[in-house]
Each structure stands twice: as structure tokens, then as C-alpha cells.
Motif scaffolding. Structure first.
Motif, mmCIF file in Angstrom:
data_model
loop_
_atom_site.group_PDB
_atom_site.id
_atom_site.type_symbol
_atom_site.label_atom_id
_atom_site.label_comp_id
_atom_site.label_asym_id
_atom_site.label_seq_id
_atom_site.Cartn_x
_atom_site.Cartn_y
_atom_site.Cartn_z
ATOM 1 N N GLY A 488 -1.761 -13.124 -5.510
ATOM 2 C CA GLY A 488 -2.288 -13.842 -4.358
ATOM 3 C C GLY A 488 -1.981 -15.315 -4.482
ATOM 4 O O GLY A 488 -2.004 -15.888 -5.573
ATOM 5 N N THR A 489 -1.662 -15.918 -3.357
ATOM 6 C CA THR A 489 -1.515 -17.371 -3.328
ATOM 7 C C THR A 489 -2.120 -17.830 -2.020
ATOM 8 O O THR A 489 -1.821 -17.275 -0.971
ATOM 9 C CB THR A 489 -0.043 -17.805 -3.474
ATOM 10 N N GLY A 490 -2.995 -18.814 -2.092
ATOM 11 C CA GLY A 490 -3.732 -19.171 -0.887
ATOM 12 C C GLY A 490 -4.476 -17.934 -0.412
ATOM 13 O O GLY A 490 -5.081 -17.230 -1.213
ATOM 14 N N ASP A 491 -4.376 -17.622 0.857
ATOM 15 C CA ASP A 491 -5.033 -16.402 1.299
ATOM 16 C C ASP A 491 -4.020 -15.295 1.602
ATOM 17 O O ASP A 491 -4.316 -14.358 2.315
ATOM 18 C CB ASP A 491 -5.937 -16.672 2.516
ATOM 19 N N GLN A 492 -2.814 -15.435 1.068
ATOM 20 C CA GLN A 492 -1.831 -14.373 1.279
ATOM 21 C C GLN A 492 -1.550 -13.639 -0.020
ATOM 22 O O GLN A 492 -1.686 -14.186 -1.104
ATOM 23 C CB GLN A 492 -0.523 -14.979 1.811
ATOM 24 N N ARG A 493 -1.145 -12.390 0.165
ATOM 25 C CA ARG A 493 -0.825 -11.605 -1.018
ATOM 26 C C ARG A 493 0.614 -11.132 -0.958
ATOM 27 O O ARG A 493 1.164 -10.917 0.115
ATOM 28 C CB ARG A 493 -1.763 -10.408 -1.128
ATOM 29 N N PHE A 494 1.227 -10.974 -2.129
ATOM 30 C CA PHE A 494 2.612 -10.536 -2.209
ATOM 31 C C PHE A 494 2.780 -9.566 -3.372
ATOM 32 O O PHE A 494 1.980 -9.566 -4.305
ATOM 33 C CB PHE A 494 3.549 -11.734 -2.424
ATOM 34 N N ILE A 495 3.835 -8.748 -3.285
ATOM 35 C CA ILE A 495 4.175 -7.853 -4.389
ATOM 36 C C ILE A 495 5.395 -8.427 -5.116
ATOM 37 O O ILE A 495 6.397 -8.770 -4.486
ATOM 38 C CB ILE A 495 4.534 -6.443 -3.874
ATOM 39 N N LEU A 496 5.286 -8.551 -6.442
ATOM 40 C CA LEU A 496 6.443 -8.942 -7.245
ATOM 41 C C LEU A 496 6.967 -7.683 -7.933
ATOM 42 O O LEU A 496 6.207 -6.993 -8.604
ATOM 43 C CB LEU A 496 6.039 -9.982 -8.298
ATOM 44 N N PRO A 497 8.248 -7.362 -7.753
ATOM 45 C CA PRO A 497 8.790 -6.150 -8.383
ATOM 46 C C PRO A 497 8.671 -6.242 -9.893
ATOM 47 O O PRO A 497 9.047 -7.255 -10.474
ATOM 48 C CB PRO A 497 10.265 -6.141 -7.964
ATOM 49 N N ILE A 498 8.162 -5.180 -10.512
ATOM 50 C CA ILE A 498 7.893 -5.221 -11.943
ATOM 51 C C ILE A 498 9.179 -5.411 -12.744
ATOM 52 O O ILE A 498 9.175 -6.001 -13.803
ATOM 53 C CB ILE A 498 7.141 -3.950 -12.380
ATOM 54 N N MET A 499 10.308 -4.942 -12.179
ATOM 55 C CA MET A 499 11.546 -5.071 -12.951
ATOM 56 C C MET A 499 11.985 -6.530 -13.081
ATOM 57 O O MET A 499 12.822 -6.848 -13.909
ATOM 58 C CB MET A 499 12.659 -4.201 -12.378
ATOM 59 N N ASN A 500 11.415 -7.411 -12.275
ATOM 60 C CA ASN A 500 11.727 -8.826 -12.383
ATOM 61 C C ASN A 500 10.645 -9.620 -13.107
ATOM 62 O O ASN A 500 10.789 -10.812 -13.292
ATOM 63 C CB ASN A 500 11.936 -9.444 -10.993
#
Lengths: 763, 173
Positions: A488-500
Motif C-alpha cells: 500500500g502507498t497512500g490510500d492505493q494498493r498494488f501487487i508487486l510480482p514476487i519474481m521481482n
């Protein structure tokens, strides 16, 4: 290499056998059909189909060097070609011959690879002779002959009887062998929906886990309630009121019942969840297995291609392929084919010189391109394409990048070797002085990178001057398996690929050092740039959001969450506000309208139904470096810390809510939102707000009711309330004033300047 | 009693009666869905409307043009949503409900557009659609079929769906 080659040959043989059997089966059933069918019109169609089958069979046989097969197929094809052109017609005797030929061919396929007996060879010669004879005989027969065949069939013979009239009876065992094929060929179009369904299962599984967790929370809440009520009863055990005691007991028994029901339900749900999880995973794995193909299928044609291209350029080049028995998801194989061809062509075009050039550099005249496929770690495959050519000329890359305007000269001076090399993946960059039809347009490598990244892979390049160049591609073995970390950053959420994601750490602010105006930190022995995810994505800078985890850490020095991302050879440290859990996620495309969005490769749906974008890490790295540069420029004018006023926005429409929130936040207010009146009321009671901005028309509790509640509460009655609504009637306006609102805004005449001015007056 | 009922029914019929749509030889009847956006009423051909979906939540995407509101979850499918007001550069006047998404689709494209409220369906004849004087509308002519006598602005769905300038295709860095 020898064993690999014979392995490969074996596999090709097996594939050929399946294919040949298929063609022959189709041909054979065409033959039956032809005997049954009386009308000339339908004959034409059947003959056409049979001709194509035999043509393909001949082609397939030739490609695997099955000369025996080819020699029989050839006259057979000629016969059908003549039939197609209506030069000849078939007589009953021809059918016998054709059935005999089919039978012979099927035996040949079954025994392919074995040596032919002299009897077989004689048999073959006879068949060929008869086929050739049939053509020439038929051509000389008057057309009246046709009639004979038709009456022949119409009067007596059922199609099944016909083969019995052959001189040598067919061997039933052989026929059976053909029919009982253990391999079936299924069009891929039938597999794709299967995979889609398997993936949908995954979504259900994710939702079910979410629901199970929700139920666990409910159970623990009920348990707490129970414990509290037991404590309370303990304290008031002296109560003399019999009625009260009875109530208490009844409450306690209800609570017990509720708790045991819930526990039973949770137990059942957990069991179902585990079952579904197992089934969904197994099912998906099984379907994915269906889609796994050996690399050999992809690279089959490559050696011939290399021979041809290098001959055209008067070069001598040999392609070596290692690991072609590795199995990879068919969809990845399809997508990676073009990029690999690009890389091979790049090696031929730019890497390996002519024999004369090579001899001048003390290299053998025969150039070598090596392509390897290997499993890197679980679920990842590494593909390398290397040549033993002249290597990449870094000064030329730099000059070309500056010339094309990709980078400025000042930047060019600061780049290290790896950074220079990564420039070749930019579009519009080519080191080839002439444009050939293969490469030199400066698009190839950027397309390769694009394709690889779309598959969630990465590409890097290493080169040694005069020694050669190696391109290294890392790809997932299958498409669907995708694990990501929710941040999460601010009030947004994101997915980071685990392979990276290399690691997730928490650090103190003093772990950062500023180097040349860039924030950096030391990890292992590397100095990595540090950029916040918010900045890298270009999200508006929000005031610090108070999060669950940062609350928990109050007391000690604030820790900063860092995710170390890696793509190719590059690493970077990304600051995020929150790190949630790691999850298996199903990545979906963003829709046709969003063909390509910078930094975002797709989206996934969480168990709760919320959509979360998935980060394209390679893009993000470039964006982060650029953002890091921007930041230093604006950092000098730091905004003085002022205590911002807090505003509560109550609005049921998500778009209006977001719009109001953005307007107010941009103006520097701290904004909390509520989706209806009752949620707003709950929040107002808990937090100290300086102003309430509320819609009138809301579910559960409307704006008038909310205003009244605020006005009637001793502690809150002084908070200014602004009602905002689409209701325009005089009556509503009066109701609003009556309820105690300080101001009333009409949506249709809404203007952001007016709103902000009004708020400034009221606070 | 019976007479009175009849009278009542006739009266109702008179109130509800509409002028029959004039069908000329050249006119084609279009089935449209009408919706409001701020103060205006728009219509879009129903043949291109897959469904109308309530907007309860959306996920904004960083860095995309402002006319892309974000993406939503339509029964497990990711759907981009366009704010036409922004795309057409209409003045940011008023604050609508904007809680409906009309999902448009043809063979090659699919996306949702934001609407304040969906009014319903109507059949209008292409003859009844008159070109809008260019000074009246800020929307580019190409996206409009025209305006009806009732002042409903008829959008050209096919044009919107095949408009390359709406497609987001951001290069790498």
C-alpha cells in the motif's frame, strides 16, 4: 549432444506416427464414404478432402525422411489429383487397390523405423505399379464405365463387404492398433476454456479464503463477548433480582449456542475451503500440464533458418541448441518465438562477422550461436542466446542513443557499463550503420524486451568486446502461476510480482544516505537508489496517512518499509507505506482500451472483490530513476508544516466522493470519507472534525438526519455542516436550514472555487 | 360506473399518448439508451450497449489520461471506465451522481462510460436526429449523430468504440 539428438529424433518420430495415423484414418474413412455416396456433387468434396490428407501425409513423411511412405504416397496423390480434375473415375477394382494401399501404409507407419522385409518391399513395388496403372487405364476408359460401378454398389455390396474382396485378407490386429490410439489430438481452442475455468476456480478459492478469515474474526469477536459477559456475571453474582438472573442465563445460553453454531460453521467452511483449494490447485496443475510442450517444438525450424540467413549474408554460422527437452507452457512458447528469432537474427546481423573478418581476429571461420534452455529455480526458466562474435561496441551504442535523443550527453557521461548496455533495449536505437531487412531499424530489441516483460519475464545482456554477446531471458515456466506481494502507498494498493521482489525489509531513516542528490541505501555491498512507490508512479504527494502498522510502532523511531526489487541485472529499493501478505493472484488484462499502461502490467481481483493493479517492475525501475531526479528539484521548496483542518466527506457516489476528496486534499485538508450517513455519524463520534461535508440523498441515514444528530449532540453541535445535493426545491433548502446546516450547495451549480471559499469562511 | 372507468381509461390514454414516430422511406429506427450527464440528456445506440452496471467502487490507475476513471470488477472481468465529460473536455460544471457505468462493446473494443442516471430505452428515427449547431456543443462533431427534438444528444457509439485516440497505449520509458 548425440544423445540429445537421438532423443529429439525419437520424439519427432513419435509425433510423426500420430500425425500419419491421423491422416491415414481420415483418408480411410473418406474412402468408405466415397463408396457409399452416389451423387457426383458430394464425390468432389470427399475426393478433395482425401487428396489433401494424402498430400499432407506425403509431406510429413518426407520431412522425417520416411522414404518408403513417400514413395507410396506419391502415386496415390497423383491418382487423387487426376480424380480431382475429373480426368478419371474410380472403378470397383480401384477401391480394392485403395483399401490394400491403406492397409499397407498403416503397417508401414506402425513399423516405422524398422527395416522392411523383402516381401514388404515386393508388396510395395506391386502397389506402386498398380496405382500408376490405374491412372493410365482409367484415362483410356470411355466414360460409360462409370455406370457399372454405380449399379454394382446400388444392387448388392454394402461398404463393409468391400475390403473382403481383396486378394489378401486384411489383418484385423493392425486395424485395431490404429483405432486404439492412446494419444488424442485436441484443438487448442478446446483447451483454452478449460484453463479459463480452472483459473476461475482459483478466484473462487481466493474469495473463499477471504470469507473464512472473515468468519474467524466473527468467531473471535463472539468469544470475546462471551468472556466479557462471564466476567460481568461474576461481578454481579450477588444480584438478588431473580428476573435479572434469568435474563442473564438466557443470554448466556443463547450466546453459547451462537458460538457453537458459528464454530461448527467455521469448521465446515474451513474443510470446504481446504477441499476446494486442493481440487482447484490440482485441477489447474493438470490443465497446465496439458499445455506444457517441449521446447523442441519451438526451435525445430531454427537451425534451417540460421543456415539460410547466414548464407544470404555470406557468413558461416552454426546454431547449437541445448535443453530442448525442457517443457514450457505452450502459450509462453508461442509468445517467445518471435523474440528468440529476433535475437538470433541480431546475432547473425550484428554479432558474427564474415569468415574473412573472423579469421583476421584469430577466430574459426565458422561462427557459433548457442541457445540454451534451463530451469533456473522453481518455476523459472532461463533462456540464453549467445554468439562468439565481435561483441557490442559500447561507444557506438552511446553515440547512437545521444543522436536519437534517448539520453542527453551529460547523462551519457555518467552511465556505467551495464547501463550503457541496457540502452540497446530502447526503441529507435540501432548500432547497425545500414538498414537490412532483418534488423537495423532499431525496433527489434525494444520489441523483444516488451514481449518478454509482458510474460512477466526479464531480459539482460552481457558482452565482451571481441569475445561475443549473451542475451539472458528469465521467464516463468507457466503463465498462470503468479505470486505477488500486496503493498500500500497512500490510500492505493498494488501487487508487486514476487519474481521481482528480492526481499522486504524495515529500515530507519538514518540508513539512507544522499549521493548526488539521490537518496540511496546500502544493501549487501551495493548502493541502491531509494524511491518511494508513490513518487515512482507519479501519484500526487499526500500527507502522511496514519496506518495500522505505523500506529503500532509508535514509541520507537519510525521504521520505513523497503521492498528491494530486481529486474534483469538492476536492483532498486522502493519505499512503501504498508506491506500486506503474499498471495497467489490471477493476473488479468486491463481491457482492450488500455493497450499499454506505463508501470502497470495488469490487474487482479482480491478475495474481497477489490481490483488491484499489478506493477510492471521493469517500467517502474525506469520511472523511479526519473522520479528520483525530479524529486531533488522540488525538494528545496519544502512545504512548511501547518496543522491542517480535518474534514469528513459523506457521499454515497464513489465518483463524487473521490472528486470531493481530491479537491479538498489538494487544498491541504485532511479528508476522511464515509459512504453513507450512518458511517459518517460513527466516524464523527470517534474523530475530531473541523467540518462535515455531506450529501443529502444517502442510504441508511440521509444528510438531514445526520445534520440533526450532530446538532443535537452536546459535544459536536458546533461543527459546521455543509449539505450538498442535487435536490433543488425551496422546500429542501428550508429543510436543510431547519436541520441546522450552515450552508447548502446545489450539485448542478457546484464549483470547486465556491466550495473552497465557503469552507475557508466556515472553519 | 362502467362509463366512468371507460372515461378514466380514455383520459389516461390521452395523457400517455405520444406522437407516432414519423417513419419516412429514408428513416431508420434506432433503439437507444438514454442517460443523463450533468445537466444534459444523452442517447446511445442500444446495439452497442452490453449492460448497465452500478458503480460502487473503482480502482484508479496511476499515470493514465484523466478521462480514464479507472478499472472496475464486472463479475470477475476487468473493465476500464471512461469519463466522457473529461474526454470531450466538457466544462467541469456541477457534481453529478456518476454512479452508473454503461458498458459499450463491439467486436474490437469494450469499455464502460460513466453516467449520472440511466433513464431508459427509446426508439428514435434517424430522421428525427438533426445535426447540432457546432457552436452549441463542445463535443467534437465526429462523436455525435445529432440532437432530437426533445434535445437528447445522440452519441455515435461506433465512432467512440473505434476511436484510436481513446486507446491508451503508453510506450515504455
Amino acid at each position: 549432444m548425440d544423445t540429445a539428438d537421438s532423443e529429439f529424433l525419437k520424439r519427432i518420430q513419435a509425433t510423426y506416427r500420430i500425425e500419419a495415423e491421423e491422416h491415414l484414418r481420415a483418408f480411410s474413412s473418406g474412402l468408405m464414404e466415397l463408396e457409399k455416396t452416389q451423387t457426383k456433387e458430394s464425390h468432389a468434396g470427399i475426393i478433395e478432402a482425401m487428396f489433401r490428407e494424402i498430400h499432407s501425409l506425403k509431406g510429413a513423411s518426407r520431412s522425417v525422411d520416411q522414404k518408403e511412405m513417400e514413395s507410396v504416397c506419391h502415386p496415390l496423390e497423383n491418382l487423387f489429383s487426376a480424380l480431382k480434375r475429373m480426368e478419371i473415375t474410380l472403378r470397383p477394382a480401384s477401391f480394392d487397390l485403395l483399401h490394400k494401399t491403406v492397409e499397407f501404409l498403416s503397417r508401414l507407419i506402425a513399423d516405422s523405423g524398422k527395416k522392411q522385409s523383402p516381401a514388404d518391399l515386393q508388396n510395395k513395388r506391386d502397389l506402386i505399379q498398380q496405382l500408376v496403372l490405374t491412372i493410365s487405364e482409367a484415362k483410356n476408359t470411355p466414360p460409360g464405365e462409370e455406370q457399372v460401378r454405380q449399379t454394382d454398389i446400388a444392387t448388392n455390396v454394402s461398404p463393409a463387404d468391400i475390403p473382403l474382396r481383396t486378394s489378401t485378407p486384411p489383418e484385423p490386429a493392425r486395424e485395431l492398433k490404429l483405432a486404439r490410439a492412446e494419444v488424442v489430438k485436441i484443438p487448442i481452442s478446446k483447451l483454452d476454456p478449460l484453463l479459463f475455468q480452472a483459473e476461475e476456480f482459483l478466484q473462487t478459492k481466493i474469495s473463499l479464503r477471504h470469507q473464512t478469515n472473515n468468519l474467524i474474526d466473527i468467531v473471535s469477536e463472539v468469544n470475546e463477548w462471551k468472556a466479557e459477559s462471564v466476567r460481568r456475571r461474576g461481578r454481579h453474582s450477588m444480584s438478588v433480582d431473580a428476573q435479572w438472573n434469568e435474563w442473564e442465563e438466557s443470554d448466556a445460553s443463547h450466546l453459547n449456542k451462537l458460538e457453537s453454531h458459528l464454530s461448527a460453521m467455521l469448521h465446515a467452511l474451513e474443510k470446504n475451503h481446504h477441499n476446494l483449494e486442493r481440487i482447484a490447485n490440482d485441477h489447474l496443475d493438470a490443465v497446465k500440464q496439458l499445455l506444457m510442450l517441449p521446447v523442441a517444438f519451438l526451435v525445430e525450424a531454427f537451425p534451417a533458418m540460421v543456415r539460410e540467413i547466414s548464407r544470404n549474408q555470406e557468413k558461416e554460422i552454426e546454431l547449437m541448441i541445448q535443453g530442448s527437452n525442457l517443457e514450457i507452457d505452450k502459450r509462453i512458447l508461442e509468445e517467445i518465438k518471435d523474440p528468440l528469432i529476433h535475437l538470433i537474427r541480431n546475432c547473425i546481423d550484428h554479432g558474427i562477422g564474415t569468415p574473412r573478418e573472423r579469421l583476421q581476429h584469430n577466430k574459426p571461420s565458422l561462427g557459433k550461436i548457442t541457445m540454451t534452455f534451463s530451469v533456473r529455480e522453481s518455476g523459472l526458466v532461463e533462456i540464453t542466446v549467445s554468439d562468439d562474435g565481435k561483441g557490442i561496441d559500447k561507444t557506438r551504442v552511446l553515440a547512437s542513443a545521444v543522436k536519437s535523443g534517448s539520453i542527453s550527453e551529460e547523462v551519457a557521461e555518467k552511465l556505467n557499463t551495464d547501463e550503457i548496455l541496457s540502452l540497446i533495449f530502447l526503441s529507435g536505437l540501432s548500432t547497425s550503420p545500414i538498414i537490412t531487412n532483418l534488423s537495423g531499424r532499431g525496433l527489434g530489441l525494444s520489441i523483444v524486451r516488451e514481449k518478454v516483460e509482458r510474460l512477466n519475464g526479464s531480459i539482460s545482456v552481457e558482452t565482451l568486446e571481441k569475445e561475443g554477446t549473451t542475451f539472458r531471458i528469465i521467464l516463468p515456466l507457466t503463465l498462470a502461476t503468479f505470486r505477488g506481494i500486496l503493498v500500500g502507498t497512500g490510500d492505493q494498493r498494488f501487487i508487486l510480482p514476487i519474481m521481482n521482489v528480492e526481499r522486504v525489509i524495515r529500515v530507519k531513516a538514518e540508513d539512507f544516505t544522499t549521493l548526488e542528490n539521490h537518496e540511496t541505501m546500502r544493501i549487501d555491498n551495493d548502493i541502491l537508489p531509494v524511491v518511494s512507490l508513490q513518487e515512482a508512479l507519479g501519484l500526487p504527494e499526500r500527507r502522511a496517512v496514519v496506518t495500522r502498522s505505523s500506529l503500532a510502532e509508535q514509541g520507537g523511531p519510525p521504521l520505513i518499509r523497503i521492498v528491494v526489487l530486481v529486474s534483469g541485472q538492476k536492483r532498486i529499493a522502493i519505499k512503501v507505506d504498508e506491506v500486506f501478505d503474499e498471495n497467489q493472484v490471477l493476473v488479468k488484462g486491463l481491457g482492450k482500451l488500455l493497450r499499454r499502461v506505463r508501470n502497470i502490467s495488469g490487474a487482479t481481483i482480491l478475495g474481497s472483490g477489490t481490483v488491484v493493479p499489478v506493477i510492471n517492475v521493469a517500467d517502474l525501475m525506469t520511472s523511479a530513476i526519473q522520479a528520483g531526479g525530479r524529486k531533488t528539484a522540488s525538494d528545496s521548496e519544502t512545504i512548511p508544516e501547518t496543522k491542517s483542518a480535518k474534514i469528513l466527506v459523506a457521499e454515497d457516489s464513489i465518483t463524487s466522493r473521490t472528486l470531493l476528496k481530491n479537491i479538498l486534499e489538494t487544498a491541504g485538508y485532511l479528508v476522511t470519507v464515509a459512504i453513507d450517513g450512518s458511517e459518517a455519524w460513527a466516524r464523527i463520534k470517534r474523530g475530531a472534525f473541523d467540518l462535515v461535508l455531506s450529501d443529502v440523498d444517502m442510504p441508511k441515514m440521509n444528510g438531514f438526519e445526520l445534520t440533526k444528530k450532530i446538532r443535537n449532540d452536546a459535544g459536536l453541535s458546533k461543527i459546521p455542516v455543509v449539505l450538498i445535493t442535487s435536490l433543488e426545491s425551496r422546500e429542501d433548502f428550508e429543510r436543510g436550514i431547519e436541520a441546522g446546516a450552515d450552508a447548502y450547495m446545489i450539485k448542478n451549480s457546484f464549483d470547486q472555487g465556491n466550495l473552497l471559499e465557503l469552507i475557508r469562511k466556515l472553519i | 360506473m362502467k362509463d366512468e372507468t371507460l372515461k378514466l381509461l380514455r383520459m389516461r390514454a390521452a395523457v400517455m399518448a405520444r406522437e407516432p414516430v414519423q417513419v419516412n422511406a429514408t428513416g431508420i429506427i434506432l433503439d437507444v439508451i438514454t442517460f443523463t450527464l450533468a445537466t444534459e440528456t444523452y442517447a446511445i445506440e442500444a446495439a452497442f450497449v452490453r449492460e448497465v452496471y452500478p458503480l460502487n467502487d473503482f480502482t484508479p490507475l496511476p499515470g493514465v489520461p484523466s478521462y480514464i476513471l479507472g478499472i472496475i470488477n464486472v463479475r470477475g472481468e476487468i473493465m476500464p471506465v471512461v469519463n466522457l465529460k473529461k474526454f470531450f473536455n466538457l466544462p467541469e460544471q456541477g457534481l453529478g451522481n456518476l454512479n452508473k457505468v454503461i458498458i459499450l462493446r463491439n467486436d474490437n473494443m469494450e469499455f464502460g462510460i460513466l453516467a449520472d442516471d440511466v433513464c431508459g430505452t427509446e426508439a428514435i428515427s434517424t430522421d428525427a436526429i438533426k445535426p447540432l449547431p457546432p457552436t452549441v456543443s463542445a463535443i467534437g462533431e465526429v462523436y455525435l449523430m445529432g440532437v432530437t427534438r426533445e434535445n437528447i444528444i445522440v452519441l455515435n457509439a461506433e465512432k467512440l468504440l473505434s476511436d484510436e485516440s481513446m486507446v491508451v497505449n503508453m510506450g515504455g520509458n
